[in-house]
Design a protein around this motif. Structure first.
Motif, mmCIF file in Angstrom:
data_model
loop_
_atom_site.group_PDB
_atom_site.id
_atom_site.type_symbol
_atom_site.label_atom_id
_atom_site.label_comp_id
_atom_site.label_asym_id
_atom_site.label_seq_id
_atom_site.Cartn_x
_atom_site.Cartn_y
_atom_site.Cartn_z
ATOM 1 N N VAL A 158 0.827 -1.197 0.000
ATOM 2 C CA VAL A 158 0.000 0.000 0.000
ATOM 3 C C VAL A 158 0.865 1.251 0.000
ATOM 4 O O VAL A 158 0.491 2.270 -0.597
ATOM 5 N N ALA B 140 -5.514 2.322 -1.838
ATOM 6 C CA ALA B 140 -4.684 2.588 -0.666
ATOM 7 C C ALA B 140 -5.451 3.399 0.371
ATOM 8 O O ALA B 140 -5.344 3.147 1.584
ATOM 9 N N VAL C 288 -7.776 1.153 2.345
ATOM 10 C CA VAL C 288 -7.030 0.351 3.324
ATOM 11 C C VAL C 288 -6.686 1.189 4.547
ATOM 12 O O VAL C 288 -6.883 0.769 5.693
ATOM 13 N N ARG C 289 -6.178 2.404 4.313
ATOM 14 C CA ARG C 289 -5.778 3.244 5.440
ATOM 15 C C ARG C 289 -7.001 3.671 6.248
ATOM 16 O O ARG C 289 -6.942 3.743 7.485
#
Length: 594
Positions: free
Chosen positions: A359, A418, A421-422
């Motif tokens: 990521v 990304a 995900v974060r």
């Protein structure tokens, strides 16, 4: 004897450089060889041939391809200097070094890889990877090309027209070692997902292998590439052409056995691990082109006098819309250089074949590449007529940035992934309570960037928990904002670590203020800034009678440009000369490479 100032400049250059200085200097000399100069007399076909010749020369001069592909600081340096000095070659080095040689060096045993790597090492074959198709685009997990076990090896086929490989650079008839993505089908007809296979797509004479059809695409004006459409009709490859990374085996009866359940889960990410390296390498290359564009544009701006009136002839650099735009881009580019270097350092110590999607590299691609294009474009525009000519380097970087950004599809797709995900990782971290901040305080600036990251993450949570397509689409703008905010927050922290350099401290302040300024409406509506604070931020970025952040960065400009380690003679841009007419006369009568 070196002065204190010389020592300071050297250490500043080390902050910005990634890798060995001697190798960087070697690359500048190798890539500026006048034998590969491009002039206005070269056709696109001649430029393609020239790029392949230069690739072979580069391989000969810097050593084995496999060694560079697996030494990531060297690999990144090759991308950086090729972007600055040999833009035509950048698409070739990507396929040759990391995608082909890197895959062979990391995903199979040395005996199986040896015959292919030997040809790549000496440049007798050129490496490339074939992944994208008409139908799946860059969503390569959905590709349709098949590799079916036939008792002795695999047979590759293109099952329908939308499964044709679209736009790999294989049009020029030279010997090719290719890494081909295909769905592995065992003897029972079971689809085991996308795997990588090695094939000699073209023989020593440049002729397509039996079962391969190659059609070169039309001219495209952005970069010099031999983009092609490739299809397979019973292309046969040996058993050991499968780059399995020892995660599975297939016996003589065609039965595939995974080493363990974890191997099955990480097979796809292992197979495409060199794409991770390539994403970061291309991001680094584009950022390098942005540094070069800024170096050329800012050097020109500090030399050129603009006749505003018969009596007033200020330097071009002193015109606010020139100075403030280029210095803001300078701060953003240096911030992304330091951010990118931190990701490079971490990546160089990882086993990329033994992990899931990276990521941090997706963040870097999203954060760096679009900014590089904005920077290069503004440099070209601020240089006006001088920015139109390849002799001054900058216009060639625009096509390179476009190619890098769209080479594997929309860059925002990775940024959105990304960001999702974060956001999920930050779900348990509450956003701070709204309170007014003072943007004159560097610590408050850092708090503002952190608060924006955490607040966006919390605001995205309701949609993240909804699997419906509508919700997944609705949250994309939020996670893209999160990706940008998170990267800016991380970059500011890294700049602060190097702020003992006064030049980096000046970069940090302008970078932070610009991030706050461009999102001032968001900060106002979230109760983190008031109108007076927003006005103060804008004043810091405009300069004035009292020294402002932008003025301090202007004072640091000579040291920062010096730390970029560019050589005026090697760049050869006429606008770098103190005598512009004489430089153009010399250029026109003695063409230089660009």
């Amino acid at each position: 004897m070196a002065t204190h100032r010389d020592d300071e400049r050297t250490s500043l250059a080390e902050v910005l450089r990634h890798g060995d200085v001697d190798f960087h200097q070697q690359l500048q000399k190798v890539l500026s060889n006048p034998d590969f100069a491009v002039t206005e007399k070269h056709s696109q076909e001649q430029r393609r041939k020239n790029a392949y010749d230069q690739l072979r020369y580069l391989v000969k001069e810097i050593g084995g391809t496999r060694d560079v592909a697996t030494d990531l600081p060297k690999l990144f340096a090759v991308f950086d200097w090729s972007a600055v000095l040999a833009t035509d070659m950048v698409p070739l080095i990507s396929g040759h070094f990391n995608l082909a040689s890197g895959s062979l060096a990391t995903l199979t045993d040395s005996d199986s890889a040896a015959p292919y790597l030997q040809d790549l090492d000496d440049g007798s074959s050129v490496g490339v990877m074939l992944l994208t198709e008409y139908g799946c685009g860059s969503n390569i997990g959905s590709m349709q090309t098949t590799a079916t076990w036939d008792g002795n090896g695999f047979v590759l086929n293109t099952p329908n027209p939308r499964a044709r490989k679209f736009m790999p650079s294989v049009g020029v008839p030279v010997s090719r070692v290719c890494i081909i993505g295909a769905r592995l089908i065992d003897a029972a007809g079971t689809d085991h997902g996308v795997q990588m296979f090695t094939a000699r797509l073209r023989d020593a004479n440049g002729d397509p292998a039996p079962g391969v059809t190659i059609t070169q695409l039309d001219r495209q004006p952005l970069v010099i590439m031999d983009n092609s459409i490739i299809s397979f009709d019973n292309l046969r490859v040996e058993h050991n052409a499968w780059l399995s990374n020892d995660l599975a085996t297939i016996d003589d009866k065609g039965a595939l056995t995974w080493r363990d359940e974890d191997s099955r889960k990480r097979a796809f990410s292992s197979a495409i691990s060199q794409l991770t390296v390539g994403r970061l390498a291309l991001s680094s290359a584009l950022n390098s082109s942005a540094r070069a564009a800024l170096y050329v544009a800012l050097t020109y701006a500090t030399k050129r006098r603009v006749p505003l009136t018969p009596n007033d002839k200020p330097l071009m650099f002193d015109i606010p819309h020139v100075r403030d735009t280029l210095l803001t881009h300078l701060a953003g580019t240096i911030a992304r250089t330091i951010y990118g270097n931190s990701v490079k350092t971490r990546l160089a110590g990882d086993d990329l074949t033994n992990r899931g999607p990276d990521v941090s590299v997706m963040f870097a691609k999203h954060f760096i590449q679009t900014h590089a294009l904005e920077t290069v474009t503004d440099c070209r525009l601020k240089m006006a007529a001088q920015g139109m000519f390849s002799a001054n380097r900058v216009p060639d970087y625009i096509g390179l940035c476009h190619a890098g950004i769209t080479g594997e599809g929309d860059v925002h797709v990775l940024g959105a992934f990304a960001g999702r995900v974060r956001a999920k990782e930050l779900s348990g971290t509450p956003a701070p309570e709204p309170t007014l901040h003072d943007p004159a305080d560097p610590k408050d600036r850092a708090r503002l960037l952190s608060a924006r990251t955490l607040t966006i993450a919390q605001e995205a949570q309701p949609s993240l928990g909804n699997p419906a397509l509508e919700a997944r689409l609705e949250v994309i703008p939020d996670v893209l904002e999160l990706a940008e905010a998170y990267c800016a927050d991380q970059a500011l922290q890294l700049l602060d670590q190097h702020s003992h350099h006064p030049e980096i401290a000046a970069v940090r302040d302008v970078f932070a203020l610009h991030q706050i300024s461009k999102e001032s409406t968001w900060y106002l509506t979230h109760g983190l800034l008031d109108i007076a604070a927003v006005k103060a931020v804008k004043q810091q970025l405009r300069g004035g009678l009292l020294p402002q952040a932008i003025d301090k960065l202007a004072d640091a400009l000579p040291a920062l440009l010096d730390a970029f380690d560019f050589d005026d003679e090697i760049l050869g841009a006429p606008v770098l000369s103190d005598d512009l007419p004489a430089a153009w006369d010399s250029r026109c009568h003695n063409p230089r490479p660009h």
